[in-house]
Each structure stands twice: as structure tokens, then as C-alpha cells.
Write a protein that holds these residues in place. Sequence first.
Motif, PDB file in Angstrom:
ATOM      1  N   PHE A   1       0.803  -1.216   0.000  1.00 55.01           N
ATOM      2  CA  PHE A   1       0.000   0.000   0.000  1.00 55.01           C
ATOM      3  C   PHE A   1       0.841   1.274   0.000  1.00 55.01           C
ATOM      4  O   PHE A   1       0.479   2.256  -0.641  1.00 55.01           O
ATOM      5  CB  PHE A   1      -0.977  -0.006   1.182  1.00 55.01           C
ATOM      6  N   VAL A   2       1.979   1.259   0.706  1.00 56.38           N
ATOM      7  CA  VAL A   2       2.868   2.432   0.673  1.00 56.38           C
ATOM      8  C   VAL A   2       3.439   2.609  -0.730  1.00 56.38           C
ATOM      9  O   VAL A   2       3.505   3.731  -1.248  1.00 56.38           O
ATOM     10  CB  VAL A   2       3.993   2.288   1.716  1.00 56.38           C
ATOM     11  N   SER A   3       3.832   1.505  -1.364  1.00 54.62           N
ATOM     12  CA  SER A   3       4.358   1.568  -2.733  1.00 54.62           C
ATOM     13  C   SER A   3       3.297   2.062  -3.707  1.00 54.62           C
ATOM     14  O   SER A   3       3.588   2.864  -4.602  1.00 54.62           O
ATOM     15  CB  SER A   3       4.859   0.187  -3.170  1.00 54.62           C
TER      16      SER A   3
ATOM     17  N   TYR B   1      -5.605  -3.511 -11.796  1.00 52.62           N
ATOM     18  CA  TYR B   1      -4.571  -4.262 -12.515  1.00 52.62           C
ATOM     19  C   TYR B   1      -3.209  -4.053 -11.857  1.00 52.62           C
ATOM     20  O   TYR B   1      -2.430  -5.000 -11.706  1.00 52.62           O
ATOM     21  CB  TYR B   1      -4.537  -3.810 -13.973  1.00 52.62           C
ATOM     22  N   ILE B   2      -2.923  -2.809 -11.454  1.00 52.30           N
ATOM     23  CA  ILE B   2      -1.652  -2.487 -10.828  1.00 52.30           C
ATOM     24  C   ILE B   2      -1.470  -3.269  -9.527  1.00 52.30           C
ATOM     25  O   ILE B   2      -0.391  -3.811  -9.252  1.00 52.30           O
ATOM     26  CB  ILE B   2      -1.550  -0.971 -10.550  1.00 52.30           C
ATOM     27  N   TYR B   3      -2.524  -3.346  -8.723  1.00 54.45           N
ATOM     28  CA  TYR B   3      -2.439  -4.046  -7.441  1.00 54.45           C
ATOM     29  C   TYR B   3      -2.114  -5.531  -7.662  1.00 54.45           C
ATOM     30  O   TYR B   3      -1.259  -6.097  -6.969  1.00 54.45           O
ATOM     31  CB  TYR B   3      -3.750  -3.897  -6.677  1.00 54.45           C
ATOM     32  N   LEU B   4      -2.772  -6.151  -8.620  1.00 53.72           N
ATOM     33  CA  LEU B   4      -2.509  -7.565  -8.912  1.00 53.72           C
ATOM     34  C   LEU B   4      -1.096  -7.753  -9.444  1.00 53.72           C
ATOM     35  O   LEU B   4      -0.426  -8.740  -9.129  1.00 53.72           O
ATOM     36  CB  LEU B   4      -3.542  -8.084  -9.921  1.00 53.72           C
ATOM     37  N   MET B   5      -0.626  -6.808 -10.263  1.00 54.31           N
ATOM     38  CA  MET B   5       0.738  -6.881 -10.785  1.00 54.31           C
ATOM     39  C   MET B   5       1.756  -6.737  -9.657  1.00 54.31           C
ATOM     40  O   MET B   5       2.778  -7.424  -9.628  1.00 54.31           O
ATOM     41  CB  MET B   5       0.954  -5.776 -11.824  1.00 54.31           C
ATOM     42  N   MET B   6       1.452  -5.864  -8.694  1.00 53.03           N
ATOM     43  CA  MET B   6       2.365  -5.653  -7.575  1.00 53.03           C
ATOM     44  C   MET B   6       2.448  -6.894  -6.689  1.00 53.03           C
ATOM     45  O   MET B   6       3.512  -7.186  -6.135  1.00 53.03           O
ATOM     46  CB  MET B   6       1.914  -4.440  -6.761  1.00 53.03           C
ATOM     47  N   ILE B   7       1.347  -7.621  -6.554  1.00 51.51           N
ATOM     48  CA  ILE B   7       1.373  -8.853  -5.753  1.00 51.51           C
ATOM     49  C   ILE B   7       2.352  -9.857  -6.360  1.00 51.51           C
ATOM     50  O   ILE B   7       3.117 -10.510  -5.641  1.00 51.51           O
ATOM     51  CB  ILE B   7      -0.041  -9.458  -5.648  1.00 51.51           C
TER      52      ILE B   7
ATOM     53  N   THR C   1      11.611  -0.172  -4.949  1.00 52.43           N
ATOM     54  CA  THR C   1      11.554  -1.113  -6.073  1.00 52.43           C
ATOM     55  C   THR C   1      10.115  -1.411  -6.472  1.00 52.43           C
ATOM     56  O   THR C   1       9.769  -1.412  -7.657  1.00 52.43           O
ATOM     57  CB  THR C   1      12.252  -2.433  -5.693  1.00 52.43           C
ATOM     58  N   LEU C   2       9.277  -1.668  -5.472  1.00 52.16           N
ATOM     59  CA  LEU C   2       7.894  -2.046  -5.743  1.00 52.16           C
ATOM     60  C   LEU C   2       7.079  -0.896  -6.331  1.00 52.16           C
ATOM     61  O   LEU C   2       6.124  -1.126  -7.077  1.00 52.16           O
ATOM     62  CB  LEU C   2       7.241  -2.543  -4.444  1.00 52.16           C
ATOM     63  N   SER C   3       7.440   0.338  -6.011  1.00 49.61           N
ATOM     64  CA  SER C   3       6.695   1.496  -6.524  1.00 49.61           C
ATOM     65  C   SER C   3       7.173   1.947  -7.893  1.00 49.61           C
ATOM     66  O   SER C   3       6.449   2.643  -8.609  1.00 49.61           O
ATOM     67  CB  SER C   3       6.805   2.672  -5.546  1.00 49.61           C
ATOM     68  N   LEU C   4       8.385   1.547  -8.284  1.00 47.77           N
ATOM     69  CA  LEU C   4       8.958   2.039  -9.544  1.00 47.77           C
ATOM     70  C   LEU C   4       8.188   1.540 -10.765  1.00 47.77           C
ATOM     71  O   LEU C   4       7.840   2.323 -11.651  1.00 47.77           O
ATOM     72  CB  LEU C   4      10.431   1.611  -9.633  1.00 47.77           C
ATOM     73  N   ILE C   5       7.904   0.249 -10.794  1.00 48.63           N
ATOM     74  CA  ILE C   5       7.234  -0.338 -11.964  1.00 48.63           C
ATOM     75  C   ILE C   5       5.808   0.199 -12.126  1.00 48.63           C
ATOM     76  O   ILE C   5       5.431   0.616 -13.230  1.00 48.63           O
ATOM     77  CB  ILE C   5       7.252  -1.879 -11.874  1.00 48.63           C
ATOM     78  N   PRO C   6       4.968   0.230 -11.073  1.00 48.34           N
ATOM     79  CA  PRO C   6       3.630   0.829 -11.244  1.00 48.34           C
ATOM     80  C   PRO C   6       3.676   2.321 -11.544  1.00 48.34           C
ATOM     81  O   PRO C   6       2.785   2.834 -12.221  1.00 48.34           O
ATOM     82  CB  PRO C   6       2.935   0.563  -9.910  1.00 48.34           C
TER      83      PRO C   6
END
Length: 267
Positions: A60-62, A198-204, A140-145
Amino acid sequence: MQLQKSIGFYPGNFYSEIRNTLVEIINWKEISYIAQGTNVERNVFPYIIETYTYSLTLLFVSLLIALLFAITLTTSTFYFSSKAQKAVKFVLNLLEALPDVFVVFSLQLGAIWIFKNTSLLITEPYALSGQKIYFLPILTLSLIPTIYLYKSTLMMYEQELNKPYVELGIAKGLDKLYILLRHIFPNVLLSFFYNLKYIYLMMISNVIILEYMYNIFGLLKFMINHPTYEIITVGILLLTIPLFVAFFLIDALLPKGVVYYDQKAVL
């Protein structure tokens, strides 16, 4: 001699496992697992909550950082020249094509390289003995989304900029920033909202990579290390329930008929 069953679909066993799993979920306090490397049996609750809150914090922070950066960068981009905007789109296309593993490894290697050459440890590149690290995994996790949202929001803004109500607003002398935030942004909220799912599922899926490369013991790693039907079901429910609640609330708060309202407001 009893022959082993070959690979196939056995409805009786299938429904039996579903029934057993549901019974275990109903009696969730009794779900247990064998601690890795030992023969000690432990209850899943409340231990799984610690790994869950850690993974959910990273997610969630990302996601929040990605949203803020995507909106800020998109708004700023429309103050660039046409040539600079084309360069930004080209760079975004290149970055979007990079594999997720490459991004994770590059950031981790970058932190190690900086420490090796400057003796400055800007962040922990690897978790040790159950240590919880936040800065590098969140970055790292926030960069791609951020890249994905930046690109998609940029395209949605461009579509709105070509509409008559924007041209009329500019002709009336309204400030560009005012038009972008007051009228265009509300009109792209709905599309932006559906992109978040979609972003949330991709982040998982990216969290799985993160937890192994940074040696993070989060919820996904716990599920993989203890792959029982009950634990996997509990883990999936824990990940999807916040998603359902958050998006239900956002959907309820989104203004209805926003396109008509904003276009008329400019006129």
C-alpha cells in the motif's frame, strides 16, 4: 499390489478437499503448520498476521507513492515542450519493456555498488535473520507501477486535452494547471481507478520476487514455504479482502456524472 492413481481429475477427491478446506477455514484458530527446519507445530494465527501486515505495508505504501508520482509527473510533463514530451514517452516505453527482475536486481546492485565505492550504506540491500527492511523494497515495488501509471495517465490526459471544453477553457484564459487539475483530472478518475486494480494484482506478483531477492519473510513467502490448502486460502483471502474493501469505498466516493459536470463547468 495396489496401483497408484495416474494424473487426472477425480471429482470425489476434489470435492472432499474443498469440504475439508472450508471446515478448516471456519475453524481458523485451529489451522497449524510445521515450522520450517523443525518438527514444531504452530498455529497459523496470530503468526501469519505479522507477515501479512509487513507485506501489506510494502504494497500500500508503494501504491500510494506510485499514485502521487504518476499524477505529479503527468501534470508536470504538459509544461514541457513537444520535443521533450516525445522524449519522455520514448523513455517510458523503454522502461516499461524492462523485465521486473532486472529492475529489482539493478536497484539492489546499485545500493551495493554505492556502499562499495563510498562506504555509504544508504539502505539495507538484503534482510538478515528476519530483519524487516522497507526503503529499498518500497522503492523497487513502486517504480514499476509508477512507470505504468505515468504512461497510461499521460495518454488519458492527452485524450481529454483534445476535447472542445478544454480548448474553450484555454481560449477564455484559464490557467493550464487549473484546467488540468480541476477539470481534466476528475474526468480521468474512472479510468485511473480501474487501472489500479490491474496495478495491485501486478504488484502482488512482484512481491514474490522481492521477498526472495531481498530475503524478506512476508506473506507470499510464508505461503510458498507452507503450501497447504488452508494456508494458501487464508493468504489469498487476506490479500483480496483489503482490495475489495478499498475499491468498494473508492467507487462509492467517486463523483457520478463527472464528465458532464466538468465540461459544463468550463463552458
